[in-house]
Design a protein around this motif. Structure first.
Motif, PDB file in Angstrom:
ATOM      1  N   ASN A   1      37.248  92.180  17.724  1.00  0.00           N
ATOM      2  CA  ASN A   1      38.315  93.183  17.815  1.00  0.00           C
ATOM      3  C   ASN A   1      39.658  92.609  18.269  1.00  0.00           C
ATOM      4  O   ASN A   1      40.295  93.150  19.176  1.00  0.00           O
TER       5      ASN A   1
ATOM      6  N   PHE B   1      43.095  92.639  17.362  1.00  0.00           N
ATOM      7  CA  PHE B   1      43.917  93.446  16.461  1.00  0.00           C
ATOM      8  C   PHE B   1      45.402  93.267  16.753  1.00  0.00           C
ATOM      9  O   PHE B   1      45.789  92.864  17.845  1.00  0.00           O
TER      10      PHE B   1
ATOM     11  N   GLU C   1      49.044  95.759  16.389  1.00  0.00           N
ATOM     12  CA  GLU C   1      49.496  97.126  16.123  1.00  0.00           C
ATOM     13  C   GLU C   1      50.219  97.135  14.784  1.00  0.00           C
ATOM     14  O   GLU C   1      50.724  96.111  14.337  1.00  0.00           O
TER      15      GLU C   1
ATOM     16  N   LYS D   1      45.116  96.988  13.211  1.00  0.00           N
ATOM     17  CA  LYS D   1      44.183  97.955  13.795  1.00  0.00           C
ATOM     18  C   LYS D   1      44.164  99.270  13.009  1.00  0.00           C
ATOM     19  O   LYS D   1      43.123  99.883  12.788  1.00  0.00           O
TER      20      LYS D   1
END
Lengths: 94, 481
Positions: free
Chosen positions: A60, A62, A64, B54
Motif C-alpha cells: 500500500n 500510494f 494522492e 490511491k
C-alpha cells in the motif's frame, strides 16, 4: 528442461537482440548453467506459500491523486529519434 | 431456429475518472496537444519509477463491487512484455495473476427476457499511448505518430464470460455496464472520447454442442450500435464460411463502419507476454472492513433505481428502464418530480418529446437547454388549462432549443388556450349552424361525428380552444337541441 539453440533464438527475437552463432552457443550454455542452479529451488515445497511480489514487506505505497507538472513539450520530445506534428514519429509498424 | 449458436465474450476497457495517471502525477485531461501531459514515468525513461495512485484503486474497487465482484484482499501488478510503439517501456503494467476484482455479474434484459451475464474479472492496468497513422490505416501508413498523453491513464479491463449469444445481447450488456459505471462515478464512459472501448471475441458452434469453435477478435468499434452490427456481421460470416466447408482462422479483425464488414488485420499467434511480477510498485492489501465501507457508500444502482420508479411511482417497467438507463435522465426525472409530482405525465414527456428531440438532434441531455424546473412549469401550465397539450409540445421544443421560461414563451406567442365557456359558446353556435349534416349524424347515433365538429371549432380558434371543454359543451348543446 534444457535450453536449446532455438530457445535462445526465440529469446533473442523477443528481446530484439541480434546474436552471432558463437554468441548463441555461448548463451545456450550459460543459460543452462543458470537454470541448473535455479533448479535446486524446486526441492522446496511452495504450494502453500504466497508469491513474494517484493523482497521487502512493502504494501500500500500510494500517492494522492494530485496533478504534478511533468516535462515541457520540448523536453518530452528531446530524445525522440524523429519528431513531427508535436509527436514521436515511428516507422511503419506492421 | 438457427443450426448454429454464437459464443461471444466482451473485453471492455474503461478509463477511471482520476485527475492524474496511474503511476505519475501527469494530468489525464482529454483533448490536450500531443505529448504535453507526460513525464519520465509515463514516457518510460530509464531510471524512473512510478507510485500507485490511491484514487485509482478506490475507483476500481467501487466498480468491482457495483459489478457484484469479489474483491481481492491481496493483489498486485505484473508486467506484460511486448514491443509496440505505444508502449515506451516495452511492457504494460497490468494485473495478470491477481485481478483486483473477479467473479461478478450483471443482468440484462433483451426482448423482455432477463439474462445474467457473468464477469470473469476486472483488473487495473495502464493505458498505452495513442497512435495516429499518417495513411488511412496502419497497413497503408509509411509512418505513425505517437502521443503519450494517454500513456499511463488508469484503466480497468472488464472481461465477461462467453455467455453472450447475439449482437443485441452484447449491446444490452454494454448499455448496462455503462450505466452502472456512470452511476458509481468511476468513469466518464464516453466511447467517442475513448474512455470506454470494447473488443469482442466471437465464435460459432452447432446448436446444442458445448465445445468452443475457433474465435476471432473484433476491434475498432466506435459505438454500441457498431458493436452490435459488427457481431451480427461476424456471426453470419463465420456460419457462411463453415457451411461452405471452410475453416475459421484465429485472427484479429477490424470493423469497417462505412462498409459494414469486418476485415482481417492480423493472425493471432499465441502471444508470449512473459508476464512476471511488477516489483517496483508495491502490492495492495485491502481489509474486508475497508471493502465493506466502500460497498456501503455505493450509490443507488440502475436496477434498484428502476425498481423504485416502478414501485413508488407506478411507472411501466419499460419506461423506468429507459429513464434509469442514463443517470442524467434519471436525475432529470427526479428533479421534475420534486416540483410536479405526477410521475406518469413526466415519464410521458421524457419518453416522448425529450428523447425524440435528443435523438433527432443527436444530443446528450446536458446539451439540451431545457431544465427540470422549466418542464415542471410547463406541465403546470397544461394542467391549469392555460395551454393545450399540443401547444405544450411546441413550447417544449422552444425550451429545448433556447431554454426560455415556458410562461414567457406562451405570453410572447400569444399561445393562450380558450377555456372560457362564454367565449366559446358563440363559436360553437356558429359551428353547429354551419354543419347541419354532422349535427344530424350525431343525433341519429353516429357519435364519432362529434370529432368533426370539435375539429371545426379548433380550426375557427386557430387551435386555441380547449378541446376537452369544447367536447363537453358540444355534447350538452346537442343534447338540448
Amino acid at each position: 528442461m534444457r535450453i536449446k539453440a532455438e530457445d535462445v533464438e526465440k529469446l533473442a527475437l523477443m528481446s530484439r537482440l541480434e546474436l552471432t552463432e558463437e554468441e548463441k552457443a555461448a548463451y545456450t550454455e550459460s543459460l543452462n548453467a543458470s537454470l541448473d542452479y535455479m533448479h535446486s529451488l524446486t526441492k522446496l515445497v511452495t504450494d502453500t506459500v504466497e508469491p513474494a511480489v517484493h523482497v521487502l514487506p512493502m504494501v500500500n505505497v500510494f500517492r494522492e491523486d494530485r496533478v504534478e507538472i511533468g516535462l515541457d513539450h520540448k523536453q518530452a520530445l528531446a530524445n525522440a529519434p524523429e519528431a513531427e506534428a508535436g509527436s514521436f514519429k515511428v516507422p511503419r509498424i506492421v | 431456429m438457427s443450426r448454429y449458436e454464437a459464443v461471444i465474450g466482451l473485453e471492455v476497457h474503461v478509463e477511471l475518472k482520476t485527475a492524474t495517471k496511474l503511476f505519475c502525477g501527469c494530468s489525464t485531461e482529454f483533448g490536450k496537444e500531443p505529448n504535453t501531459q507526460v513525464c519520465p514515468v509515463c514516457l518510460g525513461l530509464p531510471g524512473s519509477t512510478g507510485v500507485l495512485n490511491k484514487r485509482a484503486v478506490e475507483l476500481a474497487v467501487k466498480a468491482g463491487l457495483a459489478l457484484n465482484c469479489e474483491i481481492g484482499t491481496h493483489t498486485w501488478f505484473d508486467r506484460k512484455n511486448y514491443f509496440y510503439p505505444d508502449l515506451p517501456k516495452g511492457f504494460q503494467i497490468s494485473q495478470i495473476f491477481r485481478p483486483i476484482a473477479h467473479n461478478g455479474y450483471l443482468d440484462i434484459e433483451v426482448n423482455g427476457q432477463e439474462k445474467r451475464i457473468h464477469i470473469t474479472r476486472a483488473h487495473i492496468e495502464e493505458d498505452p499511448g495513442k497512435l495516429i497513422h499518417t495513411g488511412e490505416s496502419i497497413t497503408t501508413s509509411f509512418a505513425s505518430y505517437v502521443d503519450y498523453n494517454r500513456s499511463g491513464i488508469p484503466l480497468i479491463e472488464i472481461v465477461s464470460e462467453p455467455e453472450i449469444r447475439s449482437g443485441e445481447e452484447a449491446k444490452a450488456y454494454l448499455e448496462k455496464l455503462k450505466s452502472i459505471l456512470e452511476y458509481t462515478g468511476v468513469s466518464d464512459v464516453k466511447m467517442e472520447q475513448g474512455s470506454l472501448r470494447c473488443d469482442a471475441n466471437i465464435s460459432v458452434r452447432p446448436a446444442g454442442t458445448t465445445t468452443f469453435g475457433t474465435k476471432t477478435e473484433i476491434k475498432n468499434m466506435n459505438s454500441f450500435r457498431a458493436v452490435q452490427r459488427a457481431i451480427e456481421y461476424e456471426i453470419d460470416r463465420q456460419i457462411e464460411l463453415l457451411e461452405d466447408g471452410g475453416t475459421i482462422i484465429a485472427e484479429t479483425r477490424g470493423w469497417d463502419e462505412n462498409k459494414g464488414i469486418t476485415v482481417s488485420m492480423r493472425s493471432k499467434e499465441d502471444p508470449d507476454y512473459r508476464s512476471f511480477l511488477e516489483h517496483e510498485i508495491s502490492d495492495i492489501k485491502l481489509t474486508p472492513e475497508w471493502i465493506e465501507e466502500v460497498r456501503a457508500a455505493l450509490p443507488e444502482l440502475p436496477d434498484a433505481r428502476k425498481e423504485r420508479l416502478v414501485k413508488e411511482h407506478g411507472l411501466p417497467a419499460y419506461d423506468a428502464g429507459i429513464i434509469t438507463g442514463s443517470l442524467a435522465l434519471a436525475e432529470f426525472f427526479d428533479a421534475v418530480y420534486e416540483k410536479y409530482p405526477d410521475a406518469k405525465t413526466i415519464s410521458n414527456w421524457i419518453m416522448g418529446e425529450l428523447l425524440r428531440l435528443l435523438n433527432a438532434r443527436n444530443l446528450e441531455l446536458s446539451q439540451a437547454k431545457i431544465t427540470p424546473e422549466g418542464l415542471a412549469k410547463l406541465l403546470e401550465l397544461i394542467k391549469k388549462g392555460t395551454i393545450s397539450n399540443k401547444m405544450g409540445k411546441e413550447v417544449f421544443e422552444l425550451m429545448f432549443e433556447e431554454g426560455n421560461d415556458p410562461e414567457q414563451i406562451v405570453k410572447e406567442r400569444g399561445m393562450v388556450q380558450i377555456s372560457d365557456e362564454e367565449q366559446l359558446a358563440q363559436i360553437l353556435t356558429e359551428v353547429i349552424a354551419q354543419n347541419p349534416k354532422s349535427v344530424a349524424d350525431f343525433q341519429s347515433g353516429k357519435k364519432q361525428a362529434i370529432g368533426f365538429l370539435v375539429g371545426q371549432v379548433m380550426k375557427a380558434t386557430k387551435g386555441q380552444a380547449n378541446p376537452g371543454v369544447v367536447n363537453t359543451m358540444l355534447r350538452n348543446m346537442l343534447a338540448e337541441k
